[in-house]
Motif scaffolding. Sequence first.
Motif, PDB file in Angstrom:
ATOM      1  N   LEU A 188       9.930 110.546  68.771  1.00 51.48           N
ATOM      2  CA  LEU A 188       8.902 109.554  68.478  1.00 51.48           C
ATOM      3  C   LEU A 188       9.539 108.231  68.085  1.00 51.48           C
ATOM      4  O   LEU A 188      10.535 108.197  67.354  1.00 51.48           O
ATOM      5  CB  LEU A 188       8.000 110.053  67.348  1.00 51.48           C
ATOM      6  N   LEU A 189       8.943 107.150  68.540  1.00 52.66           N
ATOM      7  CA  LEU A 189       9.390 105.820  68.140  1.00 52.66           C
ATOM      8  C   LEU A 189       8.836 105.503  66.755  1.00 52.66           C
ATOM      9  O   LEU A 189       7.826 106.076  66.340  1.00 52.66           O
ATOM     10  CB  LEU A 189       8.903 104.786  69.157  1.00 52.66           C
ATOM     11  N   PRO A 190       9.457 104.603  66.022  1.00 49.49           N
ATOM     12  CA  PRO A 190       8.928 104.213  64.711  1.00 49.49           C
ATOM     13  C   PRO A 190       7.512 103.656  64.841  1.00 49.49           C
ATOM     14  O   PRO A 190       7.169 103.032  65.855  1.00 49.49           O
ATOM     15  CB  PRO A 190       9.910 103.128  64.243  1.00 49.49           C
ATOM     16  N   PRO A 191       6.656 103.886  63.838  1.00 51.21           N
ATOM     17  CA  PRO A 191       5.287 103.357  63.900  1.00 51.21           C
ATOM     18  C   PRO A 191       5.290 101.838  64.101  1.00 51.21           C
ATOM     19  O   PRO A 191       6.147 101.125  63.571  1.00 51.21           O
ATOM     20  CB  PRO A 191       4.706 103.726  62.533  1.00 51.21           C
ATOM     21  N   LYS A 192       4.313 101.365  64.862  1.00 52.49           N
ATOM     22  CA  LYS A 192       4.151  99.934  65.100  1.00 52.49           C
ATOM     23  C   LYS A 192       2.668  99.610  65.102  1.00 52.49           C
ATOM     24  O   LYS A 192       1.899 100.196  65.855  1.00 52.49           O
ATOM     25  CB  LYS A 192       4.776  99.535  66.438  1.00 52.49           C
ATOM     26  N   ASP A 193       2.267  98.702  64.226  1.00 56.60           N
ATOM     27  CA  ASP A 193       0.872  98.264  64.128  1.00 56.60           C
ATOM     28  C   ASP A 193      -0.085  99.435  63.898  1.00 56.60           C
ATOM     29  O   ASP A 193      -1.200  99.452  64.406  1.00 56.60           O
ATOM     30  CB  ASP A 193       0.446  97.494  65.393  1.00 56.60           C
ATOM     31  N   GLY A 194       0.373 100.449  63.166  1.00 57.81           N
ATOM     32  CA  GLY A 194      -0.481 101.573  62.826  1.00 57.81           C
ATOM     33  C   GLY A 194      -0.548 102.674  63.870  1.00 57.81           C
ATOM     34  O   GLY A 194      -1.388 103.573  63.755  1.00 57.81           O
TER      35      GLY A 194
ATOM     36  N   PHE B  48       4.449 108.779  85.277  1.00 62.56           N
ATOM     37  CA  PHE B  48       3.201 108.044  85.029  1.00 62.56           C
ATOM     38  C   PHE B  48       2.675 108.314  83.627  1.00 62.56           C
ATOM     39  O   PHE B  48       2.188 107.406  82.945  1.00 62.56           O
ATOM     40  CB  PHE B  48       2.139 108.429  86.058  1.00 62.56           C
ATOM     41  N   MET B  49       2.774 109.561  83.171  1.00 64.74           N
ATOM     42  CA  MET B  49       2.314 109.893  81.821  1.00 64.74           C
ATOM     43  C   MET B  49       3.062 109.081  80.770  1.00 64.74           C
ATOM     44  O   MET B  49       2.469 108.588  79.798  1.00 64.74           O
ATOM     45  CB  MET B  49       2.504 111.389  81.555  1.00 64.74           C
ATOM     46  N   ALA B  50       4.362 108.931  80.958  1.00 64.82           N
ATOM     47  CA  ALA B  50       5.157 108.157  80.015  1.00 64.82           C
ATOM     48  C   ALA B  50       4.739 106.698  80.001  1.00 64.82           C
ATOM     49  O   ALA B  50       4.672 106.060  78.944  1.00 64.82           O
ATOM     50  CB  ALA B  50       6.643 108.278  80.361  1.00 64.82           C
ATOM     51  N   ALA B  51       4.444 106.169  81.193  1.00 66.53           N
ATOM     52  CA  ALA B  51       4.061 104.756  81.300  1.00 66.53           C
ATOM     53  C   ALA B  51       2.648 104.496  80.801  1.00 66.53           C
ATOM     54  O   ALA B  51       2.327 103.368  80.403  1.00 66.53           O
ATOM     55  CB  ALA B  51       4.195 104.300  82.753  1.00 66.53           C
ATOM     56  N   SER B  52       1.803 105.512  80.821  1.00 69.69           N
ATOM     57  CA  SER B  52       0.386 105.332  80.464  1.00 69.69           C
ATOM     58  C   SER B  52       0.033 105.955  79.122  1.00 69.69           C
ATOM     59  O   SER B  52      -1.131 106.278  78.863  1.00 69.69           O
ATOM     60  CB  SER B  52      -0.503 105.933  81.555  1.00 69.69           C
ATOM     61  N   GLN B  53       1.029 106.126  78.259  1.00 66.22           N
ATOM     62  CA  GLN B  53       0.786 106.747  76.955  1.00 66.22           C
ATOM     63  C   GLN B  53      -0.346 106.073  76.185  1.00 66.22           C
ATOM     64  O   GLN B  53      -0.472 104.853  76.193  1.00 66.22           O
ATOM     65  CB  GLN B  53       2.041 106.672  76.086  1.00 66.22           C
ATOM     66  N   VAL B  54      -1.124 106.907  75.499  1.00 72.12           N
ATOM     67  CA  VAL B  54      -2.155 106.414  74.588  1.00 72.12           C
ATOM     68  C   VAL B  54      -1.560 106.407  73.181  1.00 72.12           C
ATOM     69  O   VAL B  54      -1.178 107.462  72.674  1.00 72.12           O
ATOM     70  CB  VAL B  54      -3.406 107.316  74.631  1.00 72.12           C
ATOM     71  N   PRO B  55      -1.452 105.260  72.520  1.00 75.00           N
ATOM     72  CA  PRO B  55      -0.879 105.241  71.169  1.00 75.00           C
ATOM     73  C   PRO B  55      -1.671 106.129  70.212  1.00 75.00           C
ATOM     74  O   PRO B  55      -2.900 106.197  70.275  1.00 75.00           O
ATOM     75  CB  PRO B  55      -0.975 103.759  70.777  1.00 75.00           C
ATOM     76  N   TRP B  56      -0.957 106.814  69.339  1.00 78.72           N
ATOM     77  CA  TRP B  56      -1.551 107.772  68.399  1.00 78.72           C
ATOM     78  C   TRP B  56      -1.672 107.104  67.036  1.00 78.72           C
ATOM     79  O   TRP B  56      -0.682 106.678  66.443  1.00 78.72           O
ATOM     80  CB  TRP B  56      -0.644 108.991  68.327  1.00 78.72           C
ATOM     81  N   GLY B  57      -2.895 106.999  66.538  1.00 77.03           N
ATOM     82  CA  GLY B  57      -3.138 106.309  65.282  1.00 77.03           C
ATOM     83  C   GLY B  57      -2.658 107.074  64.064  1.00 77.03           C
ATOM     84  O   GLY B  57      -2.818 108.297  63.973  1.00 77.03           O
ATOM     85  N   LEU B  58      -2.074 106.351  63.128  1.00 75.24           N
ATOM     86  CA  LEU B  58      -1.619 106.990  61.893  1.00 75.24           C
ATOM     87  C   LEU B  58      -2.789 107.570  61.105  1.00 75.24           C
ATOM     88  O   LEU B  58      -2.610 108.499  60.308  1.00 75.24           O
ATOM     89  CB  LEU B  58      -0.851 105.984  61.036  1.00 75.24           C
TER      90      LEU B  58
END
Length: 254
Positions: A142-148, A172-182
């Motif tokens: 996982l990448l560090p959180p960004k903007d929540g 395509f899945m990697a490119a179209s990721q949906v950000p996961w909210g904290l």
Amino acid sequence: MKRAVVGMIAAMAAAAPAGAAFAADATEKPVSIVLVHGAFVDASGWRPVYELLEKKGYEVLIVQNPTITLEGDATAAREAIAKAKHPVILVGHSYGGAVITEAGADPKVKSLVYLAAFAPDAGESVLQLASTPVPGAPPAPLLPPKDGFIQIDPTKFASAFAADVDPKVTHFMAASQVPWGLGAVGAKITAPAWKAKPSYYLLATQDLMIPPAAQRAMAVRAKATLVETPSSHAVMLSKPGYVADFISMAADAK
């Protein structure tokens, strides 16, 4: 008795080809199935399983989670449950397991099906479960959180999330990721539905997002009927026939 049931299911799974491991096809089943996706993806990943379940005669409803807050996702699941014509089998993949744990107390829900999923207890969050070290298991990339929000490192998405899926699909899945909210990751479960409803757990033994040992511990704690299959985290895409049959087995259980 439970061990006998699990042993029978495991024997059937080993003896039969994927896509034919459990219940035979039928029509006009008096059960509805609600599918809840997890983090970083959207509901389109359910399409292969959706089509197979429809062919078996089930009404199938699909939840499109915003994945911003747990309560918002649980509300989306409850709305789908309300639309169902029959008693509901509530199915969750990955983070979707937390969603069905929170929303599954609905009286229309007959049972819960976890697919390589989180199954938190009361007062637990996915963050707590995911942050608990498992000896020998690498952490999810996982990448560090960004903007929540958080995302998977796109360069490691395919290998960690779906190593046994067509590379064109995972790219395509990697490119179209949906950000996961904290607000979804850190929210705590209030009343876990698995304490009151029959539960079924399909453990992905090659999962690099949720360690298999962690999956097994959650399944055992929930007293779920547990079956294992050699699959990546994206079991609904790598083994859609097997997943559809596993859900059918849960749906047809008396």
